[in-house]
Design a protein around this motif. Structure first.
Motif, mmCIF file in Angstrom:
data_model
loop_
_atom_site.group_PDB
_atom_site.id
_atom_site.type_symbol
_atom_site.label_atom_id
_atom_site.label_comp_id
_atom_site.label_asym_id
_atom_site.label_seq_id
_atom_site.Cartn_x
_atom_site.Cartn_y
_atom_site.Cartn_z
ATOM 1 N N TYR A 81 -15.873 63.929 79.579
ATOM 2 C CA TYR A 81 -17.249 63.903 79.069
ATOM 3 C C TYR A 81 -17.515 65.139 78.227
ATOM 4 C CZ TYR A 81 -22.437 64.075 79.580
ATOM 5 O OH TYR A 81 -23.794 64.135 79.379
ATOM 6 N N ALA A 87 -18.280 60.032 76.148
ATOM 7 C CA ALA A 87 -17.238 59.957 77.173
ATOM 8 C C ALA A 87 -16.316 58.799 76.832
ATOM 9 C CB ALA A 87 -17.841 59.758 78.557
ATOM 10 N N THR A 95 -21.757 57.621 86.860
ATOM 11 C CA THR A 95 -21.420 57.502 85.448
ATOM 12 C C THR A 95 -21.969 58.720 84.687
ATOM 13 O OG1 THR A 95 -23.498 56.316 85.000
ATOM 14 C CG2 THR A 95 -21.538 54.974 85.462
ATOM 15 N N PRO A 96 -21.345 59.052 83.544
ATOM 16 C CA PRO A 96 -21.870 60.155 82.728
ATOM 17 C C PRO A 96 -23.269 59.843 82.199
ATOM 18 C CG PRO A 96 -19.653 59.516 82.044
ATOM 19 C CD PRO A 96 -20.137 58.456 82.960
ATOM 20 N N ARG A 97 -23.962 60.924 81.799
ATOM 21 C CA ARG A 97 -25.316 60.769 81.257
ATOM 22 C C ARG A 97 -25.305 60.771 79.726
ATOM 23 N NH1 ARG A 97 -29.633 62.072 84.913
ATOM 24 N NH2 ARG A 97 -28.875 62.877 86.930
ATOM 25 N N SER A 106 -16.614 63.823 84.555
ATOM 26 C CA SER A 106 -17.807 63.206 85.114
ATOM 27 C C SER A 106 -17.424 61.966 85.904
ATOM 28 C CB SER A 106 -18.781 62.817 83.997
ATOM 29 O OG SER A 106 -19.876 62.090 84.530
ATOM 30 N N ALA A 152 -23.682 63.809 86.873
ATOM 31 C CA ALA A 152 -23.557 62.379 86.605
ATOM 32 C C ALA A 152 -24.673 61.653 87.354
ATOM 33 C CB ALA A 152 -22.196 61.881 87.058
ATOM 34 N N LEU A 166 -19.894 66.141 88.870
ATOM 35 C CA LEU A 166 -19.468 66.556 87.538
ATOM 36 C C LEU A 166 -18.926 67.982 87.638
ATOM 37 C CD1 LEU A 166 -21.079 66.026 84.106
ATOM 38 C CD2 LEU A 166 -20.544 68.365 84.831
ATOM 39 N N SER A 220 -28.015 56.854 82.429
ATOM 40 C CA SER A 220 -26.621 56.541 82.690
ATOM 41 C C SER A 220 -25.967 55.832 81.510
ATOM 42 C CB SER A 220 -26.499 55.636 83.913
ATOM 43 O OG SER A 220 -26.956 56.286 85.074
ATOM 44 N N SER A 269 -13.425 56.201 87.087
ATOM 45 C CA SER A 269 -13.766 57.611 86.874
ATOM 46 C C SER A 269 -12.764 58.504 87.607
ATOM 47 C CB SER A 269 -15.192 57.876 87.369
ATOM 48 O OG SER A 269 -15.300 57.667 88.759
#
Length: 250
Positions: free
Chosen positions: A230, A246, A211-213, A208, A179, A190, A219, A226
């Motif tokens: 994801y 996500a 923040t998730p990718r 994740s 992440a 993650l 990002s 969270s």
């Protein structure tokens, strides 16, 4: 001695029944034992060494994949009081085929906690990383892949996915999966939960943190707290993510 037609018919039927029963018993005796198949396994990392037997490692109930008489196990070695290194091993008919402890030998506190095997030439391992350290680690396999390193910062646990040659344990290539904090760009945690393979793409589901990718590694924009569930769909060579999604993120 003279047999009546009815008696002869009875004896013929009785003989046929005996032959059928005998044939059934023989067939049951030579029927092969059930061959176990486990394609994917993600779980808590366990510790073992290359000198342990398959029975010893299996009893630890760590991640393993199996096809017939061949099995792979993944875990870690405790090399010092504050450092773990990943270990991956293959057995054929309970005889060690190979064991690798050289994927990551730095002070990064790395473990192995997941496997996918199609029973043939496709084997992926999932490993953890807590930062980049001097020495040999998964970065040497990740050049030109989706994420080539842990990134900035250190401490949060991220994933490394490696494509491995099942015949000898050599890593063909790998990618980091992490992440990314939207405020400062540092790496965040993650953890992979499932792996699946459709013959072309590897689908990874993970937890994740913020923040998730996106597929382009930037990002996502998220609402709510969270971790986020994801999903990333990788090309088989781990160079590209075809899609990333996500819940409550875009």
């Amino acid at each position: 001695m003279i047999y009546s037609p009815k008696l002869q018919k009875y004896l013929a039927g009785f003989s046929l029944s005996v032959l059928l029963v005998a044939d059934l018993v023989i067939t049951q005796k030579v029927r092969p034992a059930f061959a176990e198949t486990i394609n994917s396994s993600i779980g808590s990392a366990v510790t073992f060494s290359c000198n342990d037997s398959e029975a010893t490692i299996k009893a630890k109930n760590g991640p393993r994949v199996v096809n017939g008489s061949s099995a792979f196990y993944i875990g870690y070695q405790q090399v010092s009081s504050n450092n773990k290194n990943p270990v991956t091993i293959r057995f054929n008919n309970s005889i060690k085929s190979w064991c690798r402890t050289d994927y990551e030998t730095t002070n990064d506190d790395g473990t192995g906690y997941g496997l996918y095997w199609n029973g043939g030439d496709v084997l992926y391992g999932v490993y953890s990383s807590t930062g980049s350290q001097t020495g040999s680690d998964f970065r040497r396999f990740a050049t030109g892949r989706w994420l080539s390193s842990y990134g900035s910062g250190g401490g949060p646990k991220v994933a490394v996915i490696a494509r491995i040659n099942p015949a000898n344990g050599e890593v063909n290539y790998a990618t980091f999966l992490s992440a990314k904090k939207a405020d400062n760009g540092n790496t965040n945690s993650l953890v992979v939960q499932t792996l699946s393979w459709n013959g072309t793409n590897l689908t990874v589901q993970a937890k994740s943190w913020w923040t998730p990718r996106r597929a382009n590694t930037n990002s996502m924009t998220c609402t709510g707290s969270s971790p986020y569930i994801y999903t990333a769909v990788f090309t088989g060579d781990l160079t590209k993510v075809n899609s990333a999604s996500a819940a409550t993120c875009s």
